[in-house]
Write a protein that holds these residues in place. Structure first.
Motif, PDB file in Angstrom:
ATOM      1  N   VAL A 118       0.851  -1.196   0.000  1.00 26.38           N
ATOM      2  CA  VAL A 118       0.000   0.000   0.000  1.00 26.38           C
ATOM      3  C   VAL A 118       0.883   1.241   0.000  1.00 26.38           C
ATOM      4  O   VAL A 118       1.880   1.294   0.728  1.00 26.38           O
ATOM      5  CB  VAL A 118      -0.928   0.005   1.240  1.00 26.38           C
ATOM      6  CG1 VAL A 118      -1.843   1.224   1.219  1.00 26.38           C
ATOM      7  CG2 VAL A 118      -1.760  -1.270   1.295  1.00 26.38           C
ATOM      8  N   ILE A 119       0.546   2.201  -0.835  1.00 25.21           N
ATOM      9  CA  ILE A 119       1.298   3.460  -0.854  1.00 25.21           C
ATOM     10  C   ILE A 119       0.355   4.607  -0.500  1.00 25.21           C
ATOM     11  O   ILE A 119      -0.674   4.806  -1.145  1.00 25.21           O
ATOM     12  CB  ILE A 119       1.964   3.695  -2.225  1.00 25.21           C
ATOM     13  CG1 ILE A 119       2.911   2.525  -2.553  1.00 25.21           C
ATOM     14  CG2 ILE A 119       2.730   5.013  -2.237  1.00 25.21           C
ATOM     15  CD1 ILE A 119       3.605   2.628  -3.900  1.00 25.21           C
ATOM     16  N   VAL A 120       0.717   5.306   0.579  1.00 23.47           N
ATOM     17  CA  VAL A 120      -0.087   6.431   1.079  1.00 23.47           C
ATOM     18  C   VAL A 120       0.738   7.702   0.929  1.00 23.47           C
ATOM     19  O   VAL A 120       1.747   7.859   1.631  1.00 23.47           O
ATOM     20  CB  VAL A 120      -0.430   6.239   2.573  1.00 23.47           C
ATOM     21  CG1 VAL A 120      -1.165   7.462   3.108  1.00 23.47           C
ATOM     22  CG2 VAL A 120      -1.246   4.982   2.787  1.00 23.47           C
ATOM     23  N   ASP A 121       0.350   8.585   0.035  1.00 24.92           N
ATOM     24  CA  ASP A 121       1.096   9.830  -0.176  1.00 24.92           C
ATOM     25  C   ASP A 121       2.598   9.563  -0.323  1.00 24.92           C
ATOM     26  O   ASP A 121       3.423  10.243   0.310  1.00 24.92           O
ATOM     27  CB  ASP A 121       0.853  10.803   0.996  1.00 24.92           C
ATOM     28  CG  ASP A 121      -0.629  11.084   1.203  1.00 24.92           C
ATOM     29  OD1 ASP A 121      -1.401  11.007   0.223  1.00 24.92           O
ATOM     30  OD2 ASP A 121      -1.019  11.359   2.348  1.00 24.92           O
ATOM     31  N   GLY A 122       2.938   8.542  -1.095  1.00 24.70           N
ATOM     32  CA  GLY A 122       4.346   8.225  -1.342  1.00 24.70           C
ATOM     33  C   GLY A 122       4.979   7.318  -0.311  1.00 24.70           C
ATOM     34  O   GLY A 122       6.102   6.849  -0.499  1.00 24.70           O
ATOM     35  N   GLU A 123       4.294   7.066   0.799  1.00 30.41           N
ATOM     36  CA  GLU A 123       4.861   6.246   1.875  1.00 30.41           C
ATOM     37  C   GLU A 123       4.457   4.779   1.673  1.00 30.41           C
ATOM     38  O   GLU A 123       3.261   4.462   1.630  1.00 30.41           O
ATOM     39  CB  GLU A 123       4.350   6.758   3.223  1.00 30.41           C
ATOM     40  CG  GLU A 123       4.999   6.124   4.442  1.00 30.41           C
ATOM     41  CD  GLU A 123       6.449   6.542   4.643  1.00 30.41           C
ATOM     42  OE1 GLU A 123       6.893   7.546   4.056  1.00 30.41           O
ATOM     43  OE2 GLU A 123       7.169   5.837   5.386  1.00 30.41           O
ATOM     44  N   PRO A 124       5.446   3.868   1.577  1.00 30.79           N
ATOM     45  CA  PRO A 124       5.125   2.468   1.266  1.00 30.79           C
ATOM     46  C   PRO A 124       4.911   1.615   2.518  1.00 30.79           C
ATOM     47  O   PRO A 124       5.635   1.746   3.507  1.00 30.79           O
ATOM     48  CB  PRO A 124       6.398   2.000   0.538  1.00 30.79           C
ATOM     49  CG  PRO A 124       7.506   2.803   1.172  1.00 30.79           C
ATOM     50  CD  PRO A 124       6.898   4.114   1.626  1.00 30.79           C
ATOM     51  N   PHE A 125       3.922   0.749   2.459  1.00 33.76           N
ATOM     52  CA  PHE A 125       3.654  -0.205   3.540  1.00 33.76           C
ATOM     53  C   PHE A 125       3.467  -1.588   2.929  1.00 33.76           C
ATOM     54  O   PHE A 125       2.560  -1.791   2.126  1.00 33.76           O
ATOM     55  CB  PHE A 125       2.399   0.196   4.323  1.00 33.76           C
ATOM     56  CG  PHE A 125       2.534   1.491   5.051  1.00 33.76           C
ATOM     57  CD1 PHE A 125       3.028   1.527   6.348  1.00 33.76           C
ATOM     58  CD2 PHE A 125       2.183   2.692   4.441  1.00 33.76           C
ATOM     59  CE1 PHE A 125       3.173   2.737   7.031  1.00 33.76           C
ATOM     60  CE2 PHE A 125       2.321   3.900   5.110  1.00 33.76           C
ATOM     61  CZ  PHE A 125       2.816   3.926   6.407  1.00 33.76           C
ATOM     62  N   TRP A 126       4.298  -2.517   3.320  1.00 32.14           N
ATOM     63  CA  TRP A 126       4.228  -3.878   2.774  1.00 32.14           C
ATOM     64  C   TRP A 126       3.622  -4.826   3.796  1.00 32.14           C
ATOM     65  O   TRP A 126       4.077  -4.859   4.936  1.00 32.14           O
ATOM     66  CB  TRP A 126       5.651  -4.352   2.409  1.00 32.14           C
ATOM     67  CG  TRP A 126       5.733  -5.812   2.089  1.00 32.14           C
ATOM     68  CD1 TRP A 126       4.887  -6.532   1.299  1.00 32.14           C
ATOM     69  CD2 TRP A 126       6.726  -6.736   2.554  1.00 32.14           C
ATOM     70  NE1 TRP A 126       5.308  -7.839   1.225  1.00 32.14           N
ATOM     71  CE2 TRP A 126       6.425  -7.996   1.986  1.00 32.14           C
ATOM     72  CE3 TRP A 126       7.844  -6.619   3.379  1.00 32.14           C
ATOM     73  CZ2 TRP A 126       7.206  -9.133   2.232  1.00 32.14           C
ATOM     74  CZ3 TRP A 126       8.619  -7.746   3.617  1.00 32.14           C
ATOM     75  CH2 TRP A 126       8.286  -8.984   3.046  1.00 32.14           C
ATOM     76  N   GLY A 127       2.621  -5.569   3.381  1.00 35.60           N
ATOM     77  CA  GLY A 127       2.095  -6.629   4.235  1.00 35.60           C
ATOM     78  C   GLY A 127       0.793  -6.273   4.914  1.00 35.60           C
ATOM     79  O   GLY A 127       0.564  -5.133   5.315  1.00 35.60           O
TER      80      GLY A 127
END
Lengths: 200, 200
Positions: free
Chosen positions: A175-184
């Motif tokens: 998931v990418i929120v305003d350029g910030e990536p979150f995996w899993g």
């Protein structure tokens, strides 16, 4: 208007399924929309020299245990499909074909496919199997089966997958929120906190 | 008496460090003890055909970003060490050498080593670097440096690593609660719920 949350996933990924159940609720709590983006994860796995979890010795056993434990905790139906990972080409192409005509219906199709594959344990490797699920939403089976062989639709999925690699996507869900990536699926809580606070 | 929680970790693993900060508090909330068990993760990575995260293309960049983001959220000091992953043989052997003489001191040493390596970014690949940290706890440097070359101490670490593989340990941190396995610092919450409820 705030940017949509980019929700990258692979239909053959159970953690993508677990995230798919939660992502729209989380997004809407913060006035955001989740933009669903199925990709072919195989391309990313090749780049990182990884194998599908279901093929990795030792880890595989844990993973099968873990997804069932997570599903029970979330109270989400989960039934292991006969083939893991299935070939998700037809499912992914069907999504992108619809996405360009009726985005709402495309998202409903994605939910229905995830539910059939991971919630009911049905194989969706063949276009006919995807069409069967799509038909329950009123989507014409012949049109769908033709669409997943359409060079333009094939190219659309390839481009979306390529674009995801450019953004650093290497797993599902991502998931990418305003350029910030979150995996899993286990980063959704941090992702929600990021939405709530704008970062830390 | 309830069984101890088995806390497997690799000194070179930052997620092991993040878990080490929390594990004793969680355990004690449920009247449990956490039994710390450093292992050489390389042996497990070989079995699963995996690479250390710091060597995996693309994933590596996310991982470096993620551990710093997690540390900020937990309000835990984190400074990237010069070598990732460091060679943790000396650190792990020093722990097992002490464990058989003074388990409380062994755990204090493990904390101090984690703090030096991941909290302050100090390399601990050499026995002398481990001894320097140990000296702050009153542990004799010469004795420690001799111990990490002792065949019996070497064998102890090898046996603990082998035993962990037998239990299915393939990552760091890896926690086992009454036979139930939890992999990853991001499973501590589920692990705590398991302790609280006895499973679901």
């Amino acid at each position: 208007m705030p940017q949509p949350i980019l929700f990258y996933f692979e239909f053959a990924s159970p953690y993508g399924y677990l995230a798919s159940i939660q992502i729209d609720d989380i997004a809407s709590r913060y006035g955001r929309e989740a933009m669903w983006k199925p990709i072919m994860l195989g391309a990313a796995l090749k780049r990182t020299g990884s194998q599908p979890l279901a093929h990795v010795p030792i880890k595989k056993d844990y993973f099968l245990h873990d997804i069932q434990r997570c599903a029970r905790l979330l109270d989400v139906p989960l039934r292991l499909p006969p083939v893991m990972p299935m070939n998700s080409l037809a499912a992914s192409r069907a999504f992108w074909w619809l996405q360009d005509r009726n985005p709402c219906l495309a998202k409903r199709l994605a939910r229905a496919l995830y539910r059939a594959h991971w919630g009911e344990g049905r194989d969706l490797s063949a276009p006919e199997q995807v069409a069967e699920v799509a038909a329950t939403l009123g989507i014409d089976s012949e049109e769908l089966i033709a669409a997943v062989q359409d060079p333009a639709v094939k190219a659309r999925l390839r481009e979306e997958t390529e674009a995801s690699l450019e953004l650093g996507v290497f797993g599902s869900p991502f998931v990418i929120v305003d350029g910030e990536p979150f995996w899993g699926a286990d980063r959704l809580e941090q992702m929600e906190r990021w939405l709530a606070t704008g970062g830390w």
